[in-house]
Design an enzyme around this catalytic site. Sequence first.
Site, short mmCIF file in Angstrom:
data_model
loop_
_atom_site.label_atom_id
_atom_site.label_comp_id
_atom_site.label_asym_id
_atom_site.label_seq_id
_atom_site.Cartn_x
_atom_site.Cartn_y
_atom_site.Cartn_z
N SER A 70 0.84 -1.19 0.00
CA SER A 70 0.00 0.00 0.00
C SER A 70 0.88 1.24 0.00
O SER A 70 1.99 1.24 0.54
CB SER A 70 -0.92 0.01 1.23
OG SER A 70 -1.82 1.08 1.17
N ASP A 71 0.38 2.28 -0.63
CA ASP A 71 1.08 3.56 -0.62
C ASP A 71 0.04 4.67 -0.72
O ASP A 71 -1.02 4.49 -1.31
CB ASP A 71 2.05 3.67 -1.80
CG ASP A 71 2.99 4.84 -1.62
OD1 ASP A 71 3.94 4.71 -0.81
OD2 ASP A 71 2.77 5.88 -2.26
#
Length: 190
Positions: free
Chosen positions: A68-69
């Site tokens: 995730s970012d």
Amino acid sequence: MPPLLLASTSPYRRALLERLGLPFETVKPDLAEDHLDGESPPDRALRLSLAKAQAVASRHPDAVVIGSDQVAAAGHKILDKPGDAPRCRAQLATLSGTDARFYTGCAVIGPGVRLTHLDTTTVIFRPLSSAEISRYVDRERPFDCAGGFKAEALGITLFESIQSTDPTALIGLPLIWLSCALRRAGYLLP
């Protein structure tokens, strides 16, 4: 079930994933998070979320990996983690009375699964005085948070509204989408 790995050392993402009650481990993705010329904030969030998952999956091919970012932007300007109090105050002063978008990319990859998602959250800031900003920054010290605030804590007082389909995405991991993706990967959730 294959082992579940979170490609992150973020305490915020770890705490969010713990909500699902599945056993998992965190693994540092060891990935440069460079910005590419001409890359839009949503494209950057998706690219980095997938790259983090792929970096860990290459070392753990039998695992299901979550990457995730999050990229925050005011207009076309990316809002990085401020790192210190002066930059945090300046960032919040710029956001006062305006809105920012938070693009949270998420990827789930592993044996037989490759899913990606992008969540967009719009945060509308109320007008903030410099004294309010200073009190907030001194109390919460959100230097490691994109945008310079923690919505899950006192930062919620800085807003007029939040527009999102998944409130956990703003904290860094869209759990509504992720729980559906993990079900598709065979994990048992309520």
